[in-house]
Write an enzyme that holds these catalytic residues in place. Structure first.
Site, PDB file in Angstrom:
ATOM      1  CB  CYS A 241      -0.855   0.120   1.253  1.00  0.00           C
ATOM      2  SG  CYS A 241      -2.035  -1.407   1.443  1.00  0.00           S
TER       3      CYS A 241
ATOM      4  CE1 TYR B 134      11.220  -4.917  -7.848  1.00  0.00           C
ATOM      5  CE2 TYR B 134       9.417  -5.049  -6.164  1.00  0.00           C
ATOM      6  CZ  TYR B 134       9.873  -4.979  -7.360  1.00  0.00           C
ATOM      7  OH  TYR B 134       8.968  -5.020  -8.509  1.00  0.00           O
TER       8      TYR B 134
END
Ligand code: SF4
Length: 482
Positions: free
Chosen positions: A23, A267
């Site tokens: 999110c 990442y």
């Protein structure tokens, strides 16, 4: 199901090969500014943190209005939708599913009436005691509309407000004594915006200034996008309150140690973001430099798997002196509506996303750098693609350690059986992907990048050392809620 029907090929490849962030949050308090439109742009900058649903709740001092739906930010909002959201503050959310399934009812922000007013909530993270909390609340008569842990948080806060006799910041502080896990939150009433970070600071959250107003976002790249000036990160355990009196800060909870998700740096986060004082690109380059100290095969060039391996590959080239080349080109124009290739054409999904540059690669010994390997299937396809392009030797360097344990703090890790490093040794993975050599950055090497602050991170998916104990099956919530 939504995800498999409409998955774009790039996301399909990434679903196989990458962990997924769940999110992104964007909040703004700026009377006199077009807060819904600014939130739209802020969410656009955070689209990489969630692509299944998007939503914006806006407060004008009297009521909260909400628009949310499944889809990308650009698909969910039209200019008319934004124009129908006038107000002085807003909170927005982009989402992938974690505990809840991929349904519109689980899109955020969530809005409820708590007795004497309205409350909106947007959440990034995952509670580790949501199942027991939900059972307890349900036994006491609470009703749930969704299957997500965020609604459990909403219920706990709404109850703690005691019909409006308590300030929302007091209710949030009370709720923080009960909820456990990873949570960065935006909480909004009709006239107040709160930004909250869990006591371990697992998920990022930062604060910026926009004129006379304030902006809160999961990543600083969203502040840059709306022209806000970065002030600082929200501290672990902090509750920031913004209203007409300005900005105030409270302690909502303490923990024995900070444990920010180290994968944000590896990442998840956008390369142009800065989290807790560390620039993401600089960290990724340093990981590449450290990888070069640990692994130096005889190769002619170093190439990244774009874009996830680019910064680390540059760092590797700097440290080793081996030339950096762009040996794989990424197609950036693959849209959501693309028809997913059938099983027999599955390699196409990777080929559509990445194309080898034969003139750069043919006859060379190549070191390919990527940030992580989850299942190994995409890495294997890329290795094959490079060989077909005439590469003589393919070695692979991974700028993070093997992922062996699942995440319970808001990252959609495959279950442990799907993590290739949980089942195979590095030598077996090398064989599986068909590379001539394979090396993962050591955990020690990864942490060395952060110097004296090396103890501030969660590394549980590498070493199983969970900073917040897991006592219940967090995946159960979705099943119970569905
Ligand atoms: S387990 Fe891994 S992905 Fe999950 S919060 Fe910790 S470091 Fe991040």
């Amino acid at each position: 199901m939504f995800r498999s029907q409409y998955l774009l090929p790039s996301a399909a490849a990434e679903e196989e090969e990458k962990l997924r962030e769940e999110c992104g949050l964007f909040g703004i308090y700026a009377p006199g500014q077009p807060v819904a439109q600014l939130t739209y742009y802020g969410l656009y900058a955070l689209q990489h943190r969630g692509q299944e649903s998007a939503g914006i709740a806006v407060a004008d001092g009297r009521v909260i209005r909400l628009h949310k739906n499944m889809g990308l930010v650009a698909e969910v909002f039209s200019p008319a939708d934004l124009a129908a959201l006038p107000g002085i503050m807003a909170c927005g959310h982009v989402r992938y599913s974690t505990t809840g399934s991929s349904l519109a009812i689980n899109a955020q922000p969530m809005v409820c009436y708590y007795g004497s007013g309205m409350l909106a909530l947007a959440h990034n993270g995952n509670l580790v005691n949501a199942v027991s909390l939900r059972r307890r609340l349900a036994a006491e008569g609470a009703l749930f509309q969704s299957s997500i842990d965020s609604e459990v948080i909403m219920n706990v806060i709404a109850r703690a407000m005691k019909g409006g006799s308590r300030l929302v910041e007091e209710a949030v502080a009370e709720a923080m004594k009960v909820i456990r896990g990873a949570y960065s939150l935006l909480v909004m009433t009709e006239d107040k915006l709160l930004a909250v970070r869990d006591p371990h600071g697992v998920r990022p959250l930062c604060l910026g200034r926009l004129g006379d107003g304030y902006v809160v976002a999961s990543e600083s790249c969203a502040l840059d996008t709306v022209g806000a000036e970065f002030i600082r990160d929200v501290e672990p355990g902090e509750i920031v309150v913004i209203d007409e009196k300005g900005l105030r800060s409270f302690r909502g909870g303490e923990s024995s140690r900070k444990a920010t998700c180290i994968f944000e740096y590896i990442y998840f986060a956008r390369p142009d973001s800065k989290i807790d004082g560390f620039n993401v690109t600089a960290v990724r380059r340093a990981m590449g430099r450290q990888l070069a100290r640990e692994y130096r095969p005889e190769v002619d060039i170093v190439i990244p798997v774009p874009d996830s391996g680019t910064a680390a590959a540059r760092g590797y080239a700097e440290e080793s002196g081996i030339p950096f080349e762009e040996g794989l080109m990424k197609n950036r124009y693959i849209g959501r509506t693309f028809i997913q290739p059938e099983q027999k054409m599955r390699d196409l999904a990777v080929r559509l996303k990445l194309n080898p540059v034969r003139d750069v690669l043919a006859g060379k010994r190549v070191l390919m750098i990527d940030d992580s390997i989850v299942r190994g299937t995409t890495s294997g396809k890329i290795v094959r693609m490079l060989r077909e392009a005439g590469v003589r030797e393919v070695h692979m360097g991974v700028s993070s350690p093997p992922i062996v344990y699942p995440c319970y703090y808001g990252i959609d890790t495959s279950c442990r059986e799907e993590l290739i490093a949980a089942k195979k040794t590095v030598a077996e993975i090398r064989e599986f992907i068909g590379a001539d050599g394979l090396h993962y950055l050591s955990l020690e090497g990864l942490l060395s990048v952060f110097g004296e602050r090396r103890g501030e991170f969660c590394t549980a998916c590498f070493d199983g050392n969970y900073p917040i104990p897991i006592k219940e099956d967090v995946r159960k919530l979705a099943l119970e809620g569905d």
